[in-house]
Motif scaffolding. Sequence first.
Motif, PDB file in Angstrom:
ATOM      1  N   GLU A 145       0.847  -1.186   0.000  1.00  0.00           N
ATOM      2  CA  GLU A 145       0.000   0.000   0.000  1.00  0.00           C
ATOM      3  C   GLU A 145       0.884   1.238   0.000  1.00  0.00           C
ATOM      4  OE1 GLU A 145      -3.734   1.940   2.493  1.00  0.00           O
ATOM      5  OE2 GLU A 145      -2.165   0.858   3.590  1.00  0.00           O
ATOM      6  N   TYR A 146       0.593   2.163  -0.914  1.00  0.00           N
ATOM      7  CA  TYR A 146       1.352   3.402  -1.032  1.00  0.00           C
ATOM      8  C   TYR A 146       0.437   4.604  -0.829  1.00  0.00           C
ATOM      9  CZ  TYR A 146       5.032   0.631  -3.323  1.00  0.00           C
ATOM     10  OH  TYR A 146       6.013  -0.291  -3.613  1.00  0.00           O
ATOM     11  N   ALA A 147       1.013   5.689  -0.319  1.00  0.00           N
ATOM     12  CA  ALA A 147       0.273   6.948  -0.290  1.00  0.00           C
ATOM     13  C   ALA A 147       0.028   7.384  -1.730  1.00  0.00           C
ATOM     14  CB  ALA A 147       1.056   8.011   0.469  1.00  0.00           C
ATOM     15  N   GLU A 148       1.085   7.357  -2.533  1.00  0.00           N
ATOM     16  CA  GLU A 148       1.013   7.571  -3.974  1.00  0.00           C
ATOM     17  C   GLU A 148       2.002   6.603  -4.616  1.00  0.00           C
ATOM     18  OE1 GLU A 148      -1.123   9.502  -5.429  1.00  0.00           O
ATOM     19  OE2 GLU A 148      -1.830  10.642  -3.681  1.00  0.00           O
ATOM     20  N   TYR A 149       1.628   6.008  -5.730  1.00  0.00           N
ATOM     21  CA  TYR A 149       2.529   5.058  -6.369  1.00  0.00           C
ATOM     22  C   TYR A 149       3.826   5.730  -6.789  1.00  0.00           C
ATOM     23  CZ  TYR A 149      -1.333   1.725  -6.813  1.00  0.00           C
ATOM     24  OH  TYR A 149      -2.359   0.855  -6.554  1.00  0.00           O
ATOM     25  N   PRO A 150       4.964   5.063  -6.564  1.00  0.00           N
ATOM     26  CA  PRO A 150       6.242   5.599  -7.061  1.00  0.00           C
ATOM     27  C   PRO A 150       6.275   5.547  -8.586  1.00  0.00           C
ATOM     28  CG  PRO A 150       6.522   3.395  -6.142  1.00  0.00           C
ATOM     29  CD  PRO A 150       5.124   3.813  -5.802  1.00  0.00           C
ATOM     30  N   GLN A 151       7.135   6.339  -9.174  1.00  0.00           N
ATOM     31  CA  GLN A 151       7.182   6.449 -10.635  1.00  0.00           C
ATOM     32  C   GLN A 151       7.477   5.123 -11.323  1.00  0.00           C
ATOM     33  OE1 GLN A 151       9.896   9.563 -11.741  1.00  0.00           O
ATOM     34  NE2 GLN A 151       8.468  11.215 -11.167  1.00  0.00           N
ATOM     35  N   TYR A 152       8.297   4.292 -10.700  1.00  0.00           N
ATOM     36  CA  TYR A 152       8.680   3.052 -11.378  1.00  0.00           C
ATOM     37  C   TYR A 152       7.514   2.081 -11.551  1.00  0.00           C
ATOM     38  CZ  TYR A 152       8.899   0.656  -6.824  1.00  0.00           C
ATOM     39  OH  TYR A 152       8.604   0.117  -5.600  1.00  0.00           O
ATOM     40  N   LEU A 153       6.458   2.282 -10.769  1.00  0.00           N
ATOM     41  CA  LEU A 153       5.275   1.434 -10.940  1.00  0.00           C
ATOM     42  C   LEU A 153       4.385   1.935 -12.073  1.00  0.00           C
ATOM     43  CD1 LEU A 153       4.219   0.664  -7.245  1.00  0.00           C
ATOM     44  CD2 LEU A 153       5.174  -0.912  -8.923  1.00  0.00           C
ATOM     45  N   SER A 154       4.401   3.249 -12.279  1.00  0.00           N
ATOM     46  CA  SER A 154       3.590   3.883 -13.332  1.00  0.00           C
ATOM     47  C   SER A 154       2.209   3.231 -13.427  1.00  0.00           C
ATOM     48  CB  SER A 154       4.302   3.793 -14.698  1.00  0.00           C
ATOM     49  OG  SER A 154       4.485   2.445 -15.089  1.00  0.00           O
ATOM     50  N   HIS A 155       1.535   3.189 -12.281  1.00  0.00           N
ATOM     51  CA  HIS A 155       0.267   2.475 -12.170  1.00  0.00           C
ATOM     52  C   HIS A 155      -0.892   3.463 -12.176  1.00  0.00           C
ATOM     53  CE1 HIS A 155      -0.677  -1.766 -11.516  1.00  0.00           C
ATOM     54  NE2 HIS A 155      -1.808  -1.351 -10.971  1.00  0.00           N
ATOM     55  N   LEU A 174      -2.255  -1.348  -3.846  1.00  0.00           N
ATOM     56  CA  LEU A 174      -3.260  -0.296  -3.689  1.00  0.00           C
ATOM     57  C   LEU A 174      -2.604   0.987  -3.209  1.00  0.00           C
ATOM     58  CD1 LEU A 174      -5.307  -0.708  -0.398  1.00  0.00           C
ATOM     59  CD2 LEU A 174      -3.318  -2.128  -0.879  1.00  0.00           C
ATOM     60  N   ASP A 175      -3.329   2.085  -3.387  1.00  0.00           N
ATOM     61  CA  ASP A 175      -2.831   3.355  -2.879  1.00  0.00           C
ATOM     62  C   ASP A 175      -3.884   3.996  -1.985  1.00  0.00           C
ATOM     63  OD1 ASP A 175      -4.735   4.495  -4.548  1.00  0.00           O
ATOM     64  OD2 ASP A 175      -3.284   5.314  -5.985  1.00  0.00           O
ATOM     65  N   SER A 176      -3.614   5.205  -1.541  1.00  0.00           N
ATOM     66  CA  SER A 176      -4.487   5.864  -0.572  1.00  0.00           C
ATOM     67  C   SER A 176      -5.848   6.245  -1.151  1.00  0.00           C
ATOM     68  CB  SER A 176      -3.796   7.115  -0.018  1.00  0.00           C
ATOM     69  OG  SER A 176      -3.467   8.016  -1.067  1.00  0.00           O
ATOM     70  N   HIS A 177      -6.003   6.107  -2.475  1.00  0.00           N
ATOM     71  CA  HIS A 177      -7.289   6.426  -3.108  1.00  0.00           C
ATOM     72  C   HIS A 177      -8.203   5.211  -3.210  1.00  0.00           C
ATOM     73  CE1 HIS A 177      -5.647  10.341  -4.096  1.00  0.00           C
ATOM     74  NE2 HIS A 177      -4.587   9.749  -4.616  1.00  0.00           N
ATOM     75  N   ARG A 183      -9.378  -1.710   0.823  1.00  0.00           N
ATOM     76  CA  ARG A 183      -8.274  -1.785   1.783  1.00  0.00           C
ATOM     77  C   ARG A 183      -8.507  -2.908   2.783  1.00  0.00           C
ATOM     78  NH1 ARG A 183      -5.986   0.559   6.733  1.00  0.00           N
ATOM     79  NH2 ARG A 183      -3.778   1.010   6.310  1.00  0.00           N
ATOM     80  N   LYS A 184      -9.732  -3.034   3.271  1.00  0.00           N
ATOM     81  CA  LYS A 184     -10.055  -4.097   4.218  1.00  0.00           C
ATOM     82  C   LYS A 184      -9.802  -5.460   3.600  1.00  0.00           C
ATOM     83  CE  LYS A 184     -13.844  -6.093   6.921  1.00  0.00           C
ATOM     84  NZ  LYS A 184     -15.280  -6.000   7.275  1.00  0.00           N
ATOM     85  N   HIS A 185     -10.243  -5.660   2.360  1.00  0.00           N
ATOM     86  CA  HIS A 185     -10.027  -6.938   1.678  1.00  0.00           C
ATOM     87  C   HIS A 185      -8.541  -7.202   1.460  1.00  0.00           C
ATOM     88  CE1 HIS A 185     -14.328  -7.443  -0.178  1.00  0.00           C
ATOM     89  NE2 HIS A 185     -14.348  -7.191   1.111  1.00  0.00           N
TER      90      HIS A 185
END
Length: 240
Positions: A145-155, A174-177, A183-185
Motif C-alpha cells: 500500500e502506497y500513499a502515492e505510487y512511485p514512478q517506477y510502478l507507473s500504475h 493499492l494506494d491511498s485512493h 483496503r479491508k479486503h
Amino acid sequence: MSILAVSICRCSLRTRTKFLAAISIVAVAGAVVLSCYALFIKAQAASLLKDVTALTVGSSTESDVEQLTRKHSRYLASRESSEEVVITTFKVQNRWLARLRLEPDALFGASVYVKNGRAYHINAWLMRSMNIFPTFGASAGMVDEYAEYPQYLSHSEHFSFPTPIGKPYLRVLLDSHATSVQRKHSFSFSFRCLIKPGGGCDLPCDYLPLAWQDWKADLHESGFSDVFNQHYPNSSRCSE
C-alpha cells in the motif's frame, strides 16, 4: 503357575500400565503446550496486523511508527535508514512448530516505510514454505500500500493484482485512493496457514481469501475466467 510367578506378572502389568499412562500424560501435555503456542503466535500476528493497518499512509507520523515499534518490540526484525527513508520490519514466525516438523516454515511480516516524517508505504506478507516453483519457494499473500505510487510502478489503478495467473501467491497493490472496502479486503489475512499442521495451504486464497475473490471477479470481467479455472482446478474450497 506358582504364586510367585503370578505376583511377578501382576507387578509387571501394573508397571506397564503406569508407564503407558505416563506416556499418555506427557503426550497430552505436549499437545496442549503446542496448541497454546500456536494460538499465541496467531494472536500476536493478528495484533500486529491490526496495529499496522491502523496506520494511514500519507498521514501517520514517524512517532506513530515508533509507538508501534515499542508495542511490538518482541517481533521487531530490523530498522534500517537510507536516504531519508526509515524502514521498520516486524516478523512473527512459527519457529517451534517448524523445528518439530509439525508444519513447514511460515511467517507473517510487515514493513512500514517513513520518509520526511510520514509513513508512505506499508508492505505486509504471509507465506509458508512450499517448494513449488524454483524461483519462489512459498505459497503466499502479499500486500503493498502506497500513499502515492512511485514512478517506477507507473500504475493507474488504485486497487489491482499484479500476479501472473497460476502462481501459488497473490500480490495486491493499492494506494491511498482505494476504497475502505478494498483496503479491508487487501489486508484480510487468514492466519490459519501460519499454524496449520501438515500440508495444504497451497493456494493464494488460503492467505488472502477476500482479495482472492476480488481478483477472481476482476479476471472474470476481463475475460480470463477459463484461464483462471484451468490454473486453479482445485479451488472449490476458496468460495467457502
